[in-house]
Design a protein around this motif. Structure first.
Motif, PDB file in Angstrom:
ATOM      1  N   GLY A 190     -24.529  28.559  15.240  1.00 24.82           N
ATOM      2  CA  GLY A 190     -25.434  28.699  16.372  1.00 24.82           C
ATOM      3  C   GLY A 190     -25.161  29.920  17.209  1.00 24.82           C
ATOM      4  O   GLY A 190     -24.121  30.581  17.060  1.00 24.82           O
ATOM      5  N   LEU A 191     -26.116  30.236  18.059  1.00 24.94           N
ATOM      6  CA  LEU A 191     -25.902  31.222  19.114  1.00 24.94           C
ATOM      7  C   LEU A 191     -25.765  30.417  20.397  1.00 24.94           C
ATOM      8  O   LEU A 191     -26.675  29.669  20.751  1.00 24.94           O
ATOM      9  CB  LEU A 191     -27.103  32.165  19.225  1.00 24.94           C
ATOM     10  CG  LEU A 191     -27.256  33.202  18.108  1.00 24.94           C
ATOM     11  CD1 LEU A 191     -28.636  33.841  18.172  1.00 24.94           C
ATOM     12  CD2 LEU A 191     -26.183  34.276  18.217  1.00 24.94           C
ATOM     13  N   VAL A 192     -24.621  30.556  21.047  1.00 22.69           N
ATOM     14  CA  VAL A 192     -24.363  29.781  22.264  1.00 22.69           C
ATOM     15  C   VAL A 192     -24.348  30.723  23.461  1.00 22.69           C
ATOM     16  O   VAL A 192     -23.584  31.702  23.472  1.00 22.69           O
ATOM     17  CB  VAL A 192     -23.022  29.025  22.158  1.00 22.69           C
ATOM     18  CG1 VAL A 192     -22.662  28.375  23.489  1.00 22.69           C
ATOM     19  CG2 VAL A 192     -23.093  27.986  21.047  1.00 22.69           C
ATOM     20  N   LYS A 193     -25.200  30.435  24.437  1.00 18.31           N
ATOM     21  CA  LYS A 193     -25.188  31.235  25.663  1.00 18.31           C
ATOM     22  C   LYS A 193     -24.244  30.560  26.651  1.00 18.31           C
ATOM     23  O   LYS A 193     -24.508  29.451  27.128  1.00 18.31           O
ATOM     24  CB  LYS A 193     -26.591  31.334  26.252  1.00 18.31           C
ATOM     25  CG  LYS A 193     -26.634  32.280  27.435  1.00 18.31           C
ATOM     26  CD  LYS A 193     -28.053  32.575  27.874  1.00 18.31           C
ATOM     27  CE  LYS A 193     -28.045  33.761  28.829  1.00 18.31           C
ATOM     28  NZ  LYS A 193     -29.365  34.203  29.179  1.00 18.31           N
ATOM     29  N   LEU A 194     -23.109  31.232  26.900  1.00 17.67           N
ATOM     30  CA  LEU A 194     -22.140  30.684  27.847  1.00 17.67           C
ATOM     31  C   LEU A 194     -22.723  30.735  29.255  1.00 17.67           C
ATOM     32  O   LEU A 194     -23.640  31.517  29.532  1.00 17.67           O
ATOM     33  CB  LEU A 194     -20.838  31.483  27.772  1.00 17.67           C
ATOM     34  CG  LEU A 194     -20.136  31.456  26.407  1.00 17.67           C
ATOM     35  CD1 LEU A 194     -19.005  32.476  26.368  1.00 17.67           C
ATOM     36  CD2 LEU A 194     -19.605  30.055  26.107  1.00 17.67           C
ATOM     37  N   ASP A 195     -22.180  29.943  30.142  1.00 15.42           N
ATOM     38  CA  ASP A 195     -22.726  29.884  31.506  1.00 15.42           C
ATOM     39  C   ASP A 195     -22.611  31.217  32.247  1.00 15.42           C
ATOM     40  O   ASP A 195     -23.398  31.513  33.136  1.00 15.42           O
ATOM     41  CB  ASP A 195     -22.061  28.750  32.297  1.00 15.42           C
ATOM     42  CG  ASP A 195     -22.433  27.373  31.709  1.00 15.42           C
ATOM     43  OD1 ASP A 195     -23.459  27.308  30.986  1.00 15.42           O
ATOM     44  OD2 ASP A 195     -21.705  26.399  31.943  1.00 15.42           O
ATOM     45  N   CYS A 196     -21.656  32.070  31.828  1.00 15.87           N
ATOM     46  CA  CYS A 196     -21.536  33.389  32.467  1.00 15.87           C
ATOM     47  C   CYS A 196     -22.625  34.349  31.977  1.00 15.87           C
ATOM     48  O   CYS A 196     -22.848  35.401  32.557  1.00 15.87           O
ATOM     49  CB  CYS A 196     -20.155  33.989  32.193  1.00 15.87           C
ATOM     50  SG  CYS A 196     -19.882  34.394  30.463  1.00 15.87           S
ATOM     51  N   GLY A 197     -23.296  34.012  30.858  1.00  8.83           N
ATOM     52  CA  GLY A 197     -24.380  34.864  30.343  1.00  8.83           C
ATOM     53  C   GLY A 197     -24.085  35.498  28.994  1.00  8.83           C
ATOM     54  O   GLY A 197     -25.006  35.906  28.285  1.00  8.83           O
TER      55      GLY A 197
END
Lengths: 128, 382
Positions: free
Chosen positions: A76-83
């Motif tokens: 997957g591509l995971v967008k961390l909360d920092c961006g």
């Protein structure tokens, strides 16, 4: 592959990336130069946090030899909360994965270089 | 910059050419191009050859010198440059040859593309193909090239409602077109059901959504307008060849449902050629995976963003439609000989325009490297 892997262990084992103090953007994998600010940028190494949201995913059925025992596996591509966005495996059943689901980083084995070779560890994600 | 024309084209058959070597297929394509242009070696001033991975497929580097040697041009001391940009190597080689002639440095130059893939096994070939994305941060986690395109497809499906059936239609169309191309790898029709029933490689991408791994070579000969007029009554002029870059890995890109490099290269190409997207009559596109063709319709401006699937559904890109796309069969059915593909697209575009295979004056070719970190757009006019 050994030196090439070993050099980046810090960033593979933990989610450490880069932050540009000039534009406020977070980057993964780490960069020596901010692609937006270039010379005006100021890059600092920072932890990227461990939670995020799935942006996209695929279930891989036709895998290279290194991943044969794991297939089918979810990437997957995971967008961390920092961006910052991370490409990683998601530890879940293929039918459980969905765009928008929340995930948390975990330390897992990825592959190994034959029976006598080194074992590659890195960051994967699990559903929260 | 002065006017440049394509004066000769040649290509080997694309496919699993077990009986032929790398040098055999390059020379086969080269001789055909020289005969087509009706020139001999003495007039050629430079060679640019696109080759993705001679080093890993054949353990042979110094591909430029090898080709100069076996084409007899080393005898004349002609400079030869190998160009690498993954599966955009051919497109970039064409651009380098074009720029060299357009600038006035040379009057006649060769753009070649060649790849010999089947000397290694399928497993290793996929590994090598996956080197066109980020080896350390994508392939390391098991994100193969099809997996990365699957991530793109999934976003496009979610944002715009594109369906697996729509992607299947691209494959069906391109197979149908390849039946008429004697150089194509798969000259047989397939049905939507065949595509949908084929096994998943990386969901939602299936075996029949994916271009094959092929051997092949293609050659075009470029000349200044002045020379072209002496050689042929039917030159095909090069109106623009532009190139743009994007981040190598998907994780660094802001918009996953489009290819930024395609949009940028297309915008520049239309400006240089003094045309708009609607003026393009026919196109050869980089359908390494069927989703890439659907997204390319949008990024090239042939339809609004998100309406690529509608274009294929309504048959607008079939032969006889508004803009026939991949009349050759595309990468899917003509075959994808990585480094050769970008030049093969030009060969087919010239063939289509010059021989009137479809009624067209202006043609466009789009060649991508990897997941779109390199894009080359060429516009040709008869």
């Amino acid at each position: 592959m050994l030196p090439r892997f070993w050099r980046k262990i810090k960033y593979r084992y933990r989610l450490v990336g880069s932050y540009c103090e000039n534009c406020g953007e977070y980057y993964h994998p780490p960069r020596n130069l901010c692609p937006k600010c270039r010379r005006k940028g100021s890059i600092k190494e920072v932890p990227l946090g461990s939670e995020g949201t799935i942006l996209s995913y695929t279930v891989v059925h036709d895998a290279p030899d290194d991943f044969k025992l794991q297939k089918p596996y979810v990437v997957g591509l995971v967008k961390l909360d920092c961006g910052a966005v991370v490409t990683a495996q998601i530890c879940c059943k293929p039918e459980e994965v969905e765009i928008g689901k929340r995930v948390r980083a975990v330390f897992r084995k990825y592959s190994e270089e034959g029976e006598d070779g080194i074992i590659y560890y890195g960051t994967k994600f699990e559903l929260i | 910059m002065r006017r440049v024309a394509v004066v000769g084209i040649g290509q080997s058959r694309f496919g699993e050419l077990w009986e032929k070597s790398f040098r055999d297929i390059v020379i086969e394509a080269g001789v055909e191009a020289l005969e087509d242009a009706n020139i001999s070696g003495e007039e050629i001033e430079a060679i640019y050859v696109g080759n993705m991975s001679g080093g890993r497929y054949l353990a042979q580097e110094h591909i430029g010198a090898l080709i100069a040697d076996y084409s007899g041009l080393a005898e004349l001391g002609i400079p030869s440059v190998r160009v690498e940009a993954a599966d955009a190597s051919g497109g970039v080689a064409f651009r380098e040859a074009y720029l060299a002639v357009a600038s006035g440095l040379y009057d006649v130059a060769i753009a070649a593309g060649a790849e010999k893939v089947t000397d290694v096994g399928a497993e290793l070939a996929i590994d090598i193909m996956s080197s066109s994305a980020d080896r350390e941060w994508e392939y390391f986690v098991g994100a193969t090239l099809p997996a990365l395109y699957a991530l793109i497809a999934r976003v496009h499906m979610k944002e715009f409602g594109t369906k697996e059936e729509d992607m299947a239609l691209v494959s069906v169309k391109n197979h149908k077109n390849a039946v008429k191309n004697p150089k194509a790898q798969f000259r047989r029709e397939i049905s939507v059901d065949d595509v949908l029933r084929s096994p998943y490689i990386a969901e939602p991408i299936k075996v029949l959504d994916s271009a094959p791994i092929s051997d092949g070579a293609a050659v075009v000969i470029l000349a200044s307008d002045e020379i072209a007029k002496k050689l042929t009554d039917t030159p095909v002029y090069v109106s623009a060849v532009t190139q743009a870059s994007d981040y190598l890995s998907l994780q660094s890109r802001k918009d996953l449902a489009s290819f930024k490099a395609v949009k940028m290269a297309a915008k520049k190409a239309y400006k240089l050629a003094k045309i708009e997207a609607k003026d393009v009559d026919v196109a050869e596109m980089h359908d390494s995976f069927t989703i890439a063709e659907i997204i390319a319709y949008e990024d090239l401006g042939f339809c609004e963003k998100g309406e690529g699937a509608k274009m294929i559904r309504e048959g607008e890109t079939e032969v006889g439609g508004r803009i026939p796309v991949n009349v050759s069969g595309g990468l899917k059915a003509c075959g994808h000989a990585t480094g050769a593909t970008g030049v093969r697209q030009i060969v087919d575009l010239v063939r289509i325009l010059r021989d009137g295979i479809v009624d067209a004056e202006t043609g466009l070719a789009l060649n991508l490297g990897g997941t779109g970190a390199t894009a080359v757009v060429s516009i040709l006019r008869r």
